[in-house]
Design an enzyme around this catalytic site. Structure first.
Site, PDB file in Angstrom:
ATOM      1  N   HIS A  14       0.835  -1.193   0.000  1.00  0.00           N
ATOM      2  CA  HIS A  14       0.000   0.000   0.000  1.00  0.00           C
ATOM      3  C   HIS A  14       0.874   1.250   0.000  1.00  0.00           C
ATOM      4  CE1 HIS A  14      -0.376   1.556   4.415  1.00  0.00           C
ATOM      5  NE2 HIS A  14       0.819   1.068   4.223  1.00  0.00           N
ATOM      6  N   CYS A  33       5.444   5.988   4.880  1.00  0.00           N
ATOM      7  CA  CYS A  33       4.260   5.267   4.401  1.00  0.00           C
ATOM      8  C   CYS A  33       3.735   5.845   3.102  1.00  0.00           C
ATOM      9  CB  CYS A  33       3.170   5.242   5.472  1.00  0.00           C
ATOM     10  SG  CYS A  33       3.166   3.696   6.395  1.00  0.00           S
ATOM     11  N   HIS A  39       5.209   0.054  -0.407  1.00  0.00           N
ATOM     12  CA  HIS A  39       5.826  -0.818   0.595  1.00  0.00           C
ATOM     13  C   HIS A  39       4.747  -1.772   1.073  1.00  0.00           C
ATOM     14  CE1 HIS A  39       3.836   2.150   3.118  1.00  0.00           C
ATOM     15  NE2 HIS A  39       3.801   1.220   4.071  1.00  0.00           N
ATOM     16  N   HIS A  41       3.120  -4.725   4.135  1.00  0.00           N
ATOM     17  CA  HIS A  41       3.006  -5.164   5.527  1.00  0.00           C
ATOM     18  C   HIS A  41       2.519  -6.605   5.566  1.00  0.00           C
ATOM     19  CE1 HIS A  41       3.418  -1.120   7.270  1.00  0.00           C
ATOM     20  NE2 HIS A  41       2.669  -0.700   6.262  1.00  0.00           N
ATOM     21  N   ASP A  79      -4.715 -10.725  -0.424  1.00  0.00           N
ATOM     22  CA  ASP A  79      -3.380 -11.285  -0.181  1.00  0.00           C
ATOM     23  C   ASP A  79      -2.468 -11.136  -1.400  1.00  0.00           C
ATOM     24  OD1 ASP A  79      -1.505 -12.529   1.466  1.00  0.00           O
ATOM     25  OD2 ASP A  79      -1.969 -14.512   0.636  1.00  0.00           O
ATOM     26  N   HIS A  80      -1.271 -10.572  -1.164  1.00  0.00           N
ATOM     27  CA  HIS A  80      -0.265 -10.357  -2.203  1.00  0.00           C
ATOM     28  C   HIS A  80      -0.734  -9.389  -3.297  1.00  0.00           C
ATOM     29  CE1 HIS A  80       1.636 -13.617  -0.082  1.00  0.00           C
ATOM     30  NE2 HIS A  80       2.763 -13.303  -0.699  1.00  0.00           N
ATOM     31  N   GLU A 126      -1.109  -3.932  11.961  1.00  0.00           N
ATOM     32  CA  GLU A 126      -0.301  -3.586  10.790  1.00  0.00           C
ATOM     33  C   GLU A 126       1.174  -3.885  11.062  1.00  0.00           C
ATOM     34  OE1 GLU A 126      -0.292   0.273   7.956  1.00  0.00           O
ATOM     35  OE2 GLU A 126       0.800   0.489   9.820  1.00  0.00           O
TER      36      GLU A 126
HETATM   37 NI    NI Z   1       2.401   1.177   5.608  1.00  0.00          NI
END
Ligand code: NI
Length: 137
Positions: A14, A33, A39, A41, A79-80, A126
């Site tokens: 995200h 962020c 990037h 998580h 997911d992914h 997160e």
């Molecule tokens: Ni983040």
């Protein structure tokens, strides 16, 4: 009233980004962020449902069904993937953990109800230190 929690995990990319602001302002607001290169998580999701114990079955909800609902409506689409651009129920959102928790709540509310339970909370970790919890209002 009994409460039951199922844990699932998903990994996703995200970027915190408000399209009405420039890159500099976004970086100032959201720091790393808002990195334009994205990037990711490893999110941990806790879904809590509530209701009465079925006196004949001895449980609140069929756990296999609850797991399947979470996988179908949340984990498989997320997911992914890229939360900002690739997930139908989060695309276009400012992809904060808060907004993701509300979007997941909206995905799960009706399917959980159909199984005879009520959605109580959606909690997302997160990072090891940051949690968000949404209780529906
Ligand atoms: Ni983040």
């Amino acid at each position: 009233m009994i409460y039951l929690t199922r844990r699932e995990r998903f990994s996703a990319a995200h970027r915190m980004f408000n399209p009405d602001l420039g890159d500099d302002e976004n970086l100032e607001l959201y720091g790393q962020c808002s990195n334009p290169g994205w990037h990711g998580h490893n999110y941990i999701l806790y879904v809590t449902v509530k209701g009465d114990i079925d006196p004949e079955l001895g449980y609140l909800i069929n756990l296999k069904r609850l797991k399947d609902i979470i996988i179908e409506y949340v984990i498989t689409p997320l997911d992914h993937r890229n939360i900002n651009t690739q997930v139908p129920f989060t695309s276009g959102l400012l992809a904060s953990t808060e907004n993701i928790a509300v979007a997941i709540w909206n995905q799960l509310y009706e399917p959980v109800k159909k199984e005879g339970a009520e959605l109580h909370s959606v909690k997302i970790a997160e990072t090891e230190n940051n949690f968000v919890e949404y209780l529906g209002d």
